[in-house]
Design an enzyme around this catalytic site. Structure first.
Site, mmCIF file in Angstrom:
data_model
loop_
_atom_site.group_PDB
_atom_site.id
_atom_site.type_symbol
_atom_site.label_atom_id
_atom_site.label_comp_id
_atom_site.label_asym_id
_atom_site.label_seq_id
_atom_site.Cartn_x
_atom_site.Cartn_y
_atom_site.Cartn_z
ATOM 1 C CG ASP A 46 -13.543 4.449 -4.099
ATOM 2 O OD1 ASP A 46 -13.380 3.565 -4.952
ATOM 3 O OD2 ASP A 46 -13.109 4.365 -2.940
ATOM 4 N N GLY A 71 -14.534 0.435 -2.028
ATOM 5 C CA GLY A 71 -14.915 0.825 -3.378
ATOM 6 C C GLY A 71 -15.968 -0.126 -3.918
ATOM 7 C CG MET A 88 -6.781 -2.178 0.570
ATOM 8 S SD MET A 88 -5.693 -0.741 0.508
ATOM 9 C CE MET A 88 -4.081 -1.519 0.562
ATOM 10 C CB ILE A 119 -9.746 -1.442 -6.672
ATOM 11 C CG1 ILE A 119 -9.237 -2.753 -6.054
ATOM 12 C CG2 ILE A 119 -10.332 -1.692 -8.048
ATOM 13 C CD1 ILE A 119 -8.067 -3.387 -6.773
ATOM 14 C CD GLU A 160 -11.856 2.626 7.898
ATOM 15 O OE1 GLU A 160 -11.974 2.606 6.661
ATOM 16 O OE2 GLU A 160 -11.125 1.835 8.514
#
Length: 230
Positions: free
Chosen positions: A198, A77, A174, A154, A11
């Protein structure tokens, strides 16, 4: 001066590689890369995964480096069926979904003894992010939305539905809300920018490693434009 935070190497590494006049400070087991990009001063750091790492990192950026704004970049996500893999969410607000003091009469997500628990992102940074996405020419959709954060990946349909129905979240990750929390306490502008890796459902464990690098690449292109235009 912007403080750029990512949880993982993928990242932030390409941003760090483009910095000039770099000085590295190691604080709290994190390497803070201070340098210039397109003539703008910036500090870039990998904080590690999770809310505690992210909050410590954000506080150091404010207290030690005196950054004028915090930007959290990375992947997330999707909780919103309209937001697909590789699309980008620019935060309107952020909330810690795993804060649960319901046993004492508080609603889920509410932090006791604080005047707010959903932290609004800075409107100027939101606009800068959206304008920078357009300038970067990304072939994905850009959404404004609520980021919900917790120390949990998740990966089930049930968890996704819970976060969407309970908090009206648009993406889950997170770190972002703890950075937002820290920014709020320090009266520092912030924004979270998350590319979708995702769909935060039963296929998440398969989708995440496949799309993580591509999603992060889009986020980084946007961040590079933000730094140049800040």
């Amino acid at each position: 001066m912007l403080g750029i935070i990512g949880a993982m190497d993928v990242e932030v590494n390409s941003i760090k590689s483009e910095l000039e006049n770099v000085e590295i400070k190691n604080i709290a087991a994190m390497d803070f890369y201070k340098g210039t990009l397109a003539g703008k001063e910036v500090v870039v750091v990998k904080c590690g995964v999770g809310k505690v790492n992210a909050a410590i990192c954000a506080q150091i950026l404010v207290s030690v480096f005196g950054v004028s704004a915090l930007v959290n970049t990375g992947v997330a996500g999707s909780l919103n069926n309209d937001i697909n893999i590789c699309d980008i969410v620019v935060s309107t607000s952020a909330l810690e979904h795993d804060m649960d003091v319901t046993a004492l009469g508080y609603a889920k997500g509410v932090i006791p003894d604080m005047d707010q628990s959903e932290f609004k992102a800075d409107e100027n940074l939101i606009k800068l992010a959206k304008d920078s996405a357009e300038e970067a020419g990304l072939d994905v959709k850009i959404f404004e939305g609520k980021v919900v954060s917790g120390d949990r990946f998740i990966g089930t349909h049930e968890a996704k539905v819970y976060l969407r129905d309970t908090f009206n979240g648009d993406c889950a990750e997170m770190e972002g809300a703890s950075i937002a929390h820290t920014a709020y306490l320090n009266k520092t502008p912030y924004v979270v920018i998350r590319a979708i890796s995702d769909k935060a459902d039963g296929g998440a464990q398969m989708d995440y490693p496949t799309f993580e690098a591509k999603a992060a690449e889009n986020s980084i292109k946007l961040i590079n434009c933000m730094i140049k235009n800040y």
